[in-house]
Design a protein around this motif. Structure first.
Motif, short mmCIF file in Angstrom:
data_model
loop_
_atom_site.label_atom_id
_atom_site.label_comp_id
_atom_site.label_asym_id
_atom_site.label_seq_id
_atom_site.Cartn_x
_atom_site.Cartn_y
_atom_site.Cartn_z
N LEU A 48 0.82 -1.21 0.00
CA LEU A 48 0.00 0.00 0.00
C LEU A 48 0.86 1.26 0.00
N LEU A 49 2.04 1.17 0.57
CA LEU A 49 2.92 2.33 0.67
C LEU A 49 3.55 2.70 -0.67
N ARG A 50 3.82 1.71 -1.50
CA ARG A 50 4.53 1.97 -2.76
C ARG A 50 3.84 3.02 -3.64
N PRO A 51 2.57 2.87 -4.02
CA PRO A 51 1.97 3.91 -4.88
C PRO A 51 1.84 5.26 -4.17
N TYR A 52 1.63 5.22 -2.87
CA TYR A 52 1.53 6.45 -2.08
C TYR A 52 2.83 7.25 -2.18
#
Length: 182
Positions: free
Chosen positions: A43-47
């Motif tokens: 979830l952190l990657r695209p953010y």
């Protein structure tokens, strides 16, 4: 930024998920790499990638939008002033997720998410140089093969002429013997 998905969320509520992602992103920018669970890393990657893209543009509006997402001014200043120039030549893919062993205790799958700060393997100019160099090597190799083939053909021609000379010598000897017999 991505709206929290319906159903199960990190931390239970949408606001808590936003805070978790904000804190994880701040720690990632501060340290360069962090270890977290697979779900949080995914979830952190695209953010983070969207934040870095805004930092690359570097406008005041982008800085203010990033400050809404990551309220730590020092981290945002570091992101805009030092990290963003490192990503100028990179069109995307600013992060890397590496799976690690499961966590001791609850056996949760753990991953390390890190910023990819090294340069891309090639740019267009470097790629053109490599292509030109490989073409030159191919031309040299073909020239060397042609010389080798010529060298191989030359002894065969000499061998053919040698056998022709030997045949002529035998014919001459036979003619001499025939002349002597008469």
């Amino acid at each position: 930024m991505p709206t929290p998905k319906k159903g199960a969320r990190l931390g239970g509520s949408a606001s808590h998920q936003k805070k978790i992602l904000s804190n994880l992103a701040a720690q990632l920018f501060e340290h360069g790499a962090i270890k977290t669970t697979d779900a949080k890393a995914k979830l952190l990657r695209p953010y983070v990638e969207k934040i870095i893209t805004k930092a690359k543009r570097g406008t005041l509006a982008d800085r203010r939008n990033v400050l809404k997402l990551i309220p730590n001014k020092e981290v945002v200043a570091y992101l805009f002033n030092e990290l963003a120039p490192k990503f100028e030549g990179r069109p995307g893919g600013y992060t890397r997720i590496i799976k690690l062993e499961n966590r001791k205790g609850d056996n949760a799958p753990i991953s390390q998410i890190s910023l990819v700060t090294e340069q891309l393997a090639s740019t267009e100019a470097e790629r053109a140089n490599r292509v030109a160099a490989s073409k030159a090597k191919k031309a040299e190799a073909e020239a060397a093969e042609a010389k080798a083939e010529e060298a191989e053909e030359a002894p065969e021609v000499e061998a053919d002429t040698a056998t022709d000379k030997a045949a002529e010598a035998e014919a001459a000897e036979a003619a001499d013997e025939a002349a002597e017999d008469k």
